[in-house]
Enzyme design. Sequence first.
Site, PDB file in Angstrom:
ATOM      1  N   ASP A 319       0.721  -1.072   0.102  1.00 61.95           N
ATOM      2  CA  ASP A 319      -0.030  -0.018  -0.005  1.00 61.95           C
ATOM      3  C   ASP A 319       1.082   1.380  -0.081  1.00 61.95           C
ATOM      4  OD1 ASP A 319      -2.306   1.536   0.748  1.00 61.95           O
ATOM      5  OD2 ASP A 319      -1.216   1.592   2.718  1.00 61.95           O
ATOM      6  N   ASP A 508      -1.593  -0.775   5.770  1.00 57.34           N
ATOM      7  CA  ASP A 508      -1.766  -0.200   7.252  1.00 57.34           C
ATOM      8  C   ASP A 508      -3.305   0.054   7.531  1.00 57.34           C
ATOM      9  OD1 ASP A 508      -1.666   1.712   5.310  1.00 57.34           O
ATOM     10  OD2 ASP A 508      -1.866   3.117   7.075  1.00 57.34           O
ATOM     11  N   ASP A 512      -7.159  -1.657   3.830  1.00 54.12           N
ATOM     12  CA  ASP A 512      -6.340  -2.722   3.605  1.00 54.12           C
ATOM     13  C   ASP A 512      -6.690  -4.043   4.120  1.00 54.12           C
ATOM     14  OD1 ASP A 512      -4.664  -1.156   2.079  1.00 54.12           O
ATOM     15  OD2 ASP A 512      -3.648  -0.391   3.915  1.00 54.12           O
TER      16      ASP A 512
HETATM   17  P1  ADP Z   1      -3.932   4.429   0.491  1.00 50.70           P
HETATM   18  O1  ADP Z   1      -4.407   3.214  -0.413  1.00 50.70           O
HETATM   19  O2  ADP Z   1      -2.657   4.886  -0.213  1.00 50.70           O
HETATM   20  O3  ADP Z   1      -3.396   3.939   1.698  1.00 50.70           O
HETATM   21  P2  ADP Z   1      -6.342   5.495   1.039  1.00 50.70           P
HETATM   22  O4  ADP Z   1      -7.183   4.215   0.436  1.00 50.70           O
HETATM   23  O5  ADP Z   1      -6.366   5.287   2.654  1.00 50.70           O
HETATM   24  O6  ADP Z   1      -4.845   5.504   0.293  1.00 50.70           O
HETATM   25  O7  ADP Z   1      -7.124   6.521   0.708  1.00 50.70           O
HETATM   26  C1  ADP Z   1      -7.030   7.157  -0.711  1.00 50.70           C
HETATM   27  C2  ADP Z   1      -7.509   8.544  -0.862  1.00 50.70           C
HETATM   28  O8  ADP Z   1      -8.958   8.836  -0.460  1.00 50.70           O
HETATM   29  C3  ADP Z   1      -6.859   9.266  -0.078  1.00 50.70           C
HETATM   30  O9  ADP Z   1      -5.766   9.785  -0.811  1.00 50.70           O
HETATM   31  C4  ADP Z   1      -7.707  10.623   0.156  1.00 50.70           C
HETATM   32  O10 ADP Z   1      -7.567  11.502  -0.878  1.00 50.70           O
HETATM   33  C5  ADP Z   1      -9.021   9.972   0.134  1.00 50.70           C
HETATM   34  N1  ADP Z   1      -9.399   9.896   1.733  1.00 50.70           N
HETATM   35  C6  ADP Z   1      -9.559   8.491   2.309  1.00 50.70           C
HETATM   36  N2  ADP Z   1      -9.979   8.785   3.772  1.00 50.70           N
HETATM   37  C7  ADP Z   1     -10.037   9.976   3.748  1.00 50.70           C
HETATM   38  C8  ADP Z   1     -10.414  10.846   4.854  1.00 50.70           C
HETATM   39  N3  ADP Z   1     -10.618  10.319   5.959  1.00 50.70           N
HETATM   40  N4  ADP Z   1     -10.231  12.272   4.669  1.00 50.70           N
HETATM   41  C9  ADP Z   1     -10.109  12.720   3.567  1.00 50.70           C
HETATM   42  N5  ADP Z   1      -9.619  11.941   2.475  1.00 50.70           N
HETATM   43  C10 ADP Z   1      -9.635  10.720   2.412  1.00 50.70           C
HETATM   44 MG    MG Z   2      -2.783   3.081   3.767  1.00 48.52          MG
END
Ligand code: ADP
Ligand code: MG
Length: 614
Positions: A319, A508, A512
């Site tokens: 991730d 994390d 995931d």
């Molecule tokens: P990654 O897969 O890289 O860990 P996430 O799936 O957690 O990323 O999040 C993807 C995107 O969704 C983030 O880059 C953000 O733009 C948006 N996002 C997710 N959760 C939140 C939140 N609580 N507040 C604001 N944006 C969020």
């Molecule tokens: Mg993440």
Amino acid sequence: MKKDRKELLKIGFGSLFLLLGIILPKVFALPDFVEFSLSLVALLTAGYDVYLSAVKNILKGDFLDEKFLMAIASVGAFVIGEYSEGVAVMLFFSVGEFFERKAVGKSRKSIKALMQIRPDTARVIREGEEVTVDAEEVMIGEILVLAAGERIPVDCVVIEGKGDIDTSSVTGESLPMSAYEDTELSGGCVNMNSQLKAKAIRTAEDSAASRILSLVEEATDKKSKQENFITAFSRYYTPIVVFSAIALAIIPPFFDGMAFTKWIYRALMFLVVSCPCALVISVPLSFFGGIGAAASRGILYKGGYSFDAMKNVSTVIFDKTGTLTTGKFNIDDIVTVANITKDELLEIAARAEHNSSHPMALALKTAYGKKTVIPDSSNEIAGEGIISVFGEEKILVGNKKLLVSHGIEVETDSDDSSIYVAKNGKYLGYITLIDEVKPEARNAVKELRALGVRNTVMLTGDKSSTAELVSLDVGIDDCHASLMPEDKYRLLELWLRATDGRVIYVGDGINDAPVIARADVGVAMGNVGSDAAIEASDLVIMSGNLKKLPEAIKIARRTLRIAKENIILAIGIKLLVLILCAVGLIGMWWAVFADVGVAVLAILNAMRTLRFNK
Ligand code: ADP
Ligand code: MG
């Protein structure tokens, strides 16, 4: 201790009577029954508990264990008049058991010593005075006084003071962490150099140290393939051995005309040698040691079963946020498009994130700096963002996808890790957050390649422009961006099918958790990881340091190698001695000696797994 003494007395008296039984009749030319009685005393001294538990097992219906083998072998030897041999079987068996128990005790103790991380007492301020209480009694919200050099009793947040924290016992990380106001500290770490005041945020039971201990305890219960093999092996092995022994005693005498007693003697020997104790004990012991060695380096295997998968890893999928990058965001830019100030936009976003623990949400709340109130309702959509309602106000904070799916036009085309804010259907502006690639990421990926990993992949919910920069920086082969949690799952399934090796997923967040559970080995980053991710994983890297991943693979492979050595050693020597016995080349003394010898060797070898140096 007491048990040790009893065991040694048993062996001592048994040997004494054995010697008397051999020597006295010879020296004083006493009748045969003297040797018989002295040997019988020796046999019962050395073996009464083995007979007792053999009888107990027969009554329970599962009598084909090693105690049963030893019982019939020794009694059989008596019946055919080989008294001293019968006693020797029991004596050697007791010596072997003694060593076995010592070894298990020792490895338990060393794991415990590695895990001496749960402090017993805590100093808290109650009614204005500093008092010392049991760590278990600390309540959430109480103020703790952390003296320099002391272990931190429960998870807490610093409210006063500055200092360095040694987190090595919890995370395996050797560099100290600096702590100041608002730093979260894990119970079990050591406060190195100055007095701090902190507020307890978890009880002792829920704190990091206890969670680690219970994980390690559980881990030793979950069996690996090798261990299951041993259990299955014993189930078929013992009956086969017993029937072969019976055949060996009954059939050959018809052909070679030798005395029945001779063949019975050989059959009994055969039984003694076939005792599988070396295998039965040393293989689980190896895994036990491997889990302990990993735990002491901040790598928590939830069971020996993951070791098997680590043997042949072809693909590692990461991730991005919080895994390859630090997950500690800083605000780079705030752009408003409505008639509000930057501070107002930040405030709106921070309020909406009240319930979220996403790294970006934490960054927004930290930057805002003031307390936020609980929303009337709040709905976090993994991979998109969050929707919170305060009375008449409905606030959306997240990526472009979130806003677009709610029919909100987003004009700007900012191309970095921005999150967008809308209120009551109106787009207000965006906030750009940046975090950094972990410094060790590049080397860790290189090391994984050296360990035989052919594919490195990054799956992220973030935009492709940011994602590509990161994957280039870290040296990842394949990068997929703008993914929803279900897309991650679908891509993982493709990899699972496409590659012939095993697939590791490292992540994390809550988003995931399904992929972590689905992968051959799911790895969670313990420092920033959500509880769901940690729960779903097979392996937790406490510090979140990516260097620990190649280390985890190395420990698993080394443990497997040692377990395999033990299997080969034990079965090899067994077979050899069995053949020598069956053809009558060696006597029962040797047979027993070989048996105990292999067990002790295998145990000593197994204990090597505890010590792992890079
Ligand atoms: P990654 O897969 O890289 O860990 P996430 O799936 O957690 O990323 O999040 C993807 C995107 O969704 C983030 O880059 C953000 O733009 C948006 N996002 C997710 N959760 C939140 C939140 N609580 N507040 C604001 N944006 C969020
Ligand atoms: Mg993440």
